[in-house]
Motif scaffolding. Structure first.
Motif, mmCIF file in Angstrom:
data_model
loop_
_atom_site.group_PDB
_atom_site.id
_atom_site.type_symbol
_atom_site.label_atom_id
_atom_site.label_comp_id
_atom_site.label_asym_id
_atom_site.label_seq_id
_atom_site.Cartn_x
_atom_site.Cartn_y
_atom_site.Cartn_z
ATOM 1 N N THR A 6 -51.522 -46.013 -26.594
ATOM 2 C CA THR A 6 -52.012 -45.926 -27.960
ATOM 3 C C THR A 6 -51.706 -44.556 -28.540
ATOM 4 O OG1 THR A 6 -53.771 -47.461 -27.384
ATOM 5 C CG2 THR A 6 -54.067 -46.199 -29.386
ATOM 6 N N ALA A 7 -51.842 -43.514 -27.735
ATOM 7 C CA ALA A 7 -51.530 -42.161 -28.191
ATOM 8 C C ALA A 7 -50.057 -42.045 -28.537
ATOM 9 C CB ALA A 7 -51.896 -41.136 -27.130
ATOM 10 N N ALA A 8 -49.215 -42.661 -27.731
ATOM 11 C CA ALA A 8 -47.782 -42.628 -28.020
ATOM 12 C C ALA A 8 -47.505 -43.299 -29.352
ATOM 13 C CB ALA A 8 -47.009 -43.304 -26.900
ATOM 14 N N CYS A 9 -48.207 -44.386 -29.634
ATOM 15 C CA CYS A 9 -48.060 -45.055 -30.931
ATOM 16 C C CYS A 9 -48.547 -44.150 -32.060
ATOM 17 C CB CYS A 9 -48.838 -46.361 -30.949
ATOM 18 S SG CYS A 9 -48.144 -47.623 -29.864
ATOM 19 N N ALA A 10 -49.641 -43.437 -31.812
ATOM 20 C CA ALA A 10 -50.164 -42.512 -32.824
ATOM 21 C C ALA A 10 -49.163 -41.409 -33.117
ATOM 22 C CB ALA A 10 -51.490 -41.919 -32.359
ATOM 23 N N LYS A 73 -52.773 -40.130 -40.972
ATOM 24 C CA LYS A 73 -52.116 -41.283 -40.334
ATOM 25 C C LYS A 73 -52.553 -41.428 -38.875
ATOM 26 C CE LYS A 73 -48.954 -43.265 -43.014
ATOM 27 N NZ LYS A 73 -48.967 -44.681 -43.315
ATOM 28 N N MET A 74 -52.825 -40.303 -38.217
ATOM 29 C CA MET A 74 -53.254 -40.344 -36.815
ATOM 30 C C MET A 74 -54.580 -41.084 -36.656
ATOM 31 S SD MET A 74 -52.369 -36.558 -35.349
ATOM 32 C CE MET A 74 -53.187 -36.869 -33.785
ATOM 33 N N THR A 75 -55.383 -41.152 -37.719
ATOM 34 C CA THR A 75 -56.705 -41.771 -37.632
ATOM 35 C C THR A 75 -56.665 -43.270 -37.914
ATOM 36 O OG1 THR A 75 -57.289 -41.361 -39.951
ATOM 37 C CG2 THR A 75 -57.777 -39.602 -38.357
ATOM 38 N N GLU A 76 -55.495 -43.794 -38.239
ATOM 39 C CA GLU A 76 -55.389 -45.218 -38.526
ATOM 40 C C GLU A 76 -55.329 -46.020 -37.229
ATOM 41 O OE1 GLU A 76 -51.990 -45.708 -41.062
ATOM 42 O OE2 GLU A 76 -52.942 -44.662 -42.730
ATOM 43 N N ALA A 77 -55.731 -47.273 -37.331
ATOM 44 C CA ALA A 77 -55.706 -48.162 -36.167
ATOM 45 C C ALA A 77 -54.262 -48.468 -35.774
ATOM 46 C CB ALA A 77 -56.450 -49.453 -36.491
ATOM 47 N N ASN A 78 -54.043 -48.608 -34.473
ATOM 48 C CA ASN A 78 -52.706 -48.950 -33.980
ATOM 49 C C ASN A 78 -52.495 -50.461 -34.085
ATOM 50 O OD1 ASN A 78 -54.077 -50.135 -31.841
ATOM 51 N ND2 ASN A 78 -53.555 -48.547 -30.378
ATOM 52 N N SER A 79 -51.405 -50.953 -33.528
ATOM 53 C CA SER A 79 -51.075 -52.381 -33.615
ATOM 54 C C SER A 79 -52.093 -53.263 -32.903
ATOM 55 C CB SER A 79 -49.664 -52.630 -33.060
ATOM 56 O OG SER A 79 -49.601 -52.232 -31.704
ATOM 57 N N ASP A 80 -52.843 -52.687 -31.969
ATOM 58 C CA ASP A 80 -53.897 -53.432 -31.272
ATOM 59 C C ASP A 80 -55.242 -53.337 -31.988
ATOM 60 O OD1 ASP A 80 -52.135 -54.136 -29.237
ATOM 61 O OD2 ASP A 80 -52.627 -52.348 -28.050
ATOM 62 N N GLY A 81 -55.271 -52.664 -33.117
ATOM 63 C CA GLY A 81 -56.507 -52.499 -33.875
ATOM 64 C C GLY A 81 -57.387 -51.374 -33.379
ATOM 65 N N GLU A 82 -56.899 -50.568 -32.427
ATOM 66 C CA GLU A 82 -57.680 -49.459 -31.880
ATOM 67 C C GLU A 82 -57.412 -48.175 -32.654
ATOM 68 O OE1 GLU A 82 -58.276 -49.603 -27.279
ATOM 69 O OE2 GLU A 82 -56.163 -50.012 -27.737
ATOM 70 N N LYS A 83 -58.469 -47.395 -32.828
ATOM 71 C CA LYS A 83 -58.344 -46.066 -33.412
ATOM 72 C C LYS A 83 -58.560 -45.055 -32.291
ATOM 73 C CE LYS A 83 -59.927 -45.248 -37.561
ATOM 74 N NZ LYS A 83 -60.837 -45.068 -38.705
ATOM 75 N N VAL A 84 -57.517 -44.341 -31.914
ATOM 76 C CA VAL A 84 -57.600 -43.358 -30.837
ATOM 77 C C VAL A 84 -58.248 -42.078 -31.345
ATOM 78 C CG1 VAL A 84 -56.261 -41.967 -29.208
ATOM 79 C CG2 VAL A 84 -55.590 -44.314 -29.680
ATOM 80 N N VAL A 85 -57.903 -41.679 -32.566
ATOM 81 C CA VAL A 85 -58.389 -40.433 -33.144
ATOM 82 C C VAL A 85 -59.307 -40.753 -34.313
ATOM 83 C CG1 VAL A 85 -57.686 -38.313 -34.331
ATOM 84 C CG2 VAL A 85 -56.310 -39.194 -32.434
ATOM 85 N N LYS A 86 -60.505 -40.199 -34.296
ATOM 86 C CA LYS A 86 -61.467 -40.403 -35.381
ATOM 87 C C LYS A 86 -61.128 -39.507 -36.573
ATOM 88 C CE LYS A 86 -65.411 -41.641 -37.284
ATOM 89 N NZ LYS A 86 -65.632 -42.968 -37.809
ATOM 90 N N LYS A 87 -60.843 -38.217 -36.291
ATOM 91 C CA LYS A 87 -60.482 -37.304 -37.380
ATOM 92 C C LYS A 87 -59.765 -36.085 -36.824
ATOM 93 C CE LYS A 87 -64.970 -35.030 -37.516
ATOM 94 N NZ LYS A 87 -66.129 -34.684 -38.317
ATOM 95 N N VAL A 88 -59.018 -35.439 -37.701
ATOM 96 C CA VAL A 88 -58.339 -34.189 -37.387
ATOM 97 C C VAL A 88 -58.654 -33.230 -38.523
ATOM 98 C CG1 VAL A 88 -56.138 -33.057 -36.925
ATOM 99 C CG2 VAL A 88 -56.444 -35.448 -36.262
ATOM 100 N N GLU A 89 -59.159 -32.057 -38.174
ATOM 101 C CA GLU A 89 -59.525 -31.056 -39.172
ATOM 102 C C GLU A 89 -58.890 -29.715 -38.829
ATOM 103 O OE1 GLU A 89 -63.995 -31.781 -40.471
ATOM 104 O OE2 GLU A 89 -63.789 -31.629 -38.280
ATOM 105 N N ILE A 90 -58.594 -28.951 -39.861
ATOM 106 C CA ILE A 90 -58.097 -27.591 -39.667
ATOM 107 C C ILE A 90 -59.111 -26.643 -40.287
ATOM 108 C CG2 ILE A 90 -56.281 -25.934 -40.198
ATOM 109 C CD1 ILE A 90 -54.318 -28.254 -40.269
ATOM 110 N N LYS A 91 -59.611 -25.722 -39.441
ATOM 111 C CA LYS A 91 -60.593 -24.737 -39.898
ATOM 112 C C LYS A 91 -60.215 -23.383 -39.323
ATOM 113 C CE LYS A 91 -64.418 -28.025 -39.670
ATOM 114 N NZ LYS A 91 -65.662 -28.353 -38.983
ATOM 115 N N ASN A 92 -59.882 -22.432 -40.158
ATOM 116 C CA ASN A 92 -59.628 -21.061 -39.718
ATOM 117 C C ASN A 92 -58.731 -20.967 -38.486
ATOM 118 O OD1 ASN A 92 -61.377 -20.220 -41.770
ATOM 119 N ND2 ASN A 92 -63.139 -20.428 -40.422
ATOM 120 N N ASN A 93 -57.511 -21.437 -38.600
ATOM 121 C CA ASN A 93 -56.520 -21.338 -37.525
ATOM 122 C C ASN A 93 -56.900 -22.158 -36.285
ATOM 123 O OD1 ASN A 93 -53.946 -20.329 -36.830
ATOM 124 N ND2 ASN A 93 -54.866 -18.807 -35.498
ATOM 125 N N THR A 94 -57.784 -23.144 -36.464
ATOM 126 C CA THR A 94 -58.180 -24.036 -35.378
ATOM 127 C C THR A 94 -57.984 -25.481 -35.823
ATOM 128 O OG1 THR A 94 -59.824 -22.472 -34.560
ATOM 129 C CG2 THR A 94 -60.088 -24.764 -33.883
#
Length: 166
Positions: A6-10, A73-94
Motif C-alpha cells: 500500500t505504501a508503494a502505491c502511495a 494525495k498521500m492521504t487518499e485511499a489506495n485501490s483496495d480502499g485503504e488509507k495508509v497515511v492519515k495526514k502530512v503536515e509541515i511545521k517549522n522544518n519538520t
C-alpha cells in the motif's frame, strides 16, 4: 506486507501528483517571489525514484502548493480502499506523517517510515520549504505515538549504524 505494498502505491500517487504540477514556461515578466512559487521539471519525477540522477535532481524544484498537493494525495485511499497515511503536515522544518493506524512501533510502520523518509526528505529538499538545513521527518500513529523521528537521512545501507537516528 500488505501495508508495505500500500505504501508503494502511495508513493506512486505522490509521483503522479507531483507530475501534474505546474511546469510553466511563461515568458511574461514576473516578480522573483512569483517565480519561486512555480515548480520546475516535475516531469523528471515520473521516472523511478532511484533512477533520477544528481544532475536531474538539481533541475527539480517543487513549489509549496505542488508539494502540499502531493502530500494530500498521500492521504487518499489506495485501490483496495485503504488509507495508509492519515495526514502530512509541515511545521517549522519538520514533516510530520501520521499513519492511519494505532499500531505504534509495529514492524509495518517501521518499514513504512524507512521507505517514506528518504522519499519525503528528498522531495522536501527540492521544494520551496527547504532552507538549507536538514528537515526533521517524524512519523506517528493515530494515538500520536512516535514511530520514527530523524533529522538526518536514514542509513538504509548499514542497518547497524544508529548514529543518524534519534
Amino acid at each position: 506486507m500488505k501495508k508495505f505494498l500500500t505504501a508503494a502505491c502511495a508513493l506512486g500517487l505522490l509521483f503522479s501528483a507531483a507530475g501534474c504540477g505546474n511546469d510553466s514556461t511563461a515568458t511574461s515578466a514576473k516578480t522573483e517571489k512569483k517565480a519561486e512559487d512555480e515548480s520546475k521539471n516535475l516531469d523528471l519525477l515520473k521516472k523511478d525514484f532511484n533512477s533520477i540522477t544528481k544532475e536531474e535532481w538539481d533541475k527539480i524544484y517543487i513549489s509549496k502548493k505542488d508539494l502540499n498537493g502531493a502530500f494530500e494525495k498521500m492521504t487518499e485511499a489506495n485501490s483496495d480502499g485503504e488509507k495508509v497515511v492519515k495526514k502530512v503536515e509541515i511545521k517549522n522544518n519538520t514533516v510530520v506523517v501520521t499513519f492511519n493506524n494505532s499500531d505504534g512501533k509495529s514492524m509495518e510502520n517501521g518499514l513504512l517510515a524507512i521507505v517514506f523518509d528518504q522519499f519525503l526528505r528528498t522531495l522536501y529538499k527540492h521544494s520551496s520549504y527547504y532552507d538549507s538545513s536538514e528537515p526533521t521527518i517524524r512519523f506517528v500513529d493515530l494515538d500520536n505515538q512516535l514511530v520514527q523521528e530523524s533529522d538526518q537521512p536514514l542509513d538504509t545501507d548499514n542497518e547497524t549504524d544508529d548514529s543518524s537516528q534519534k
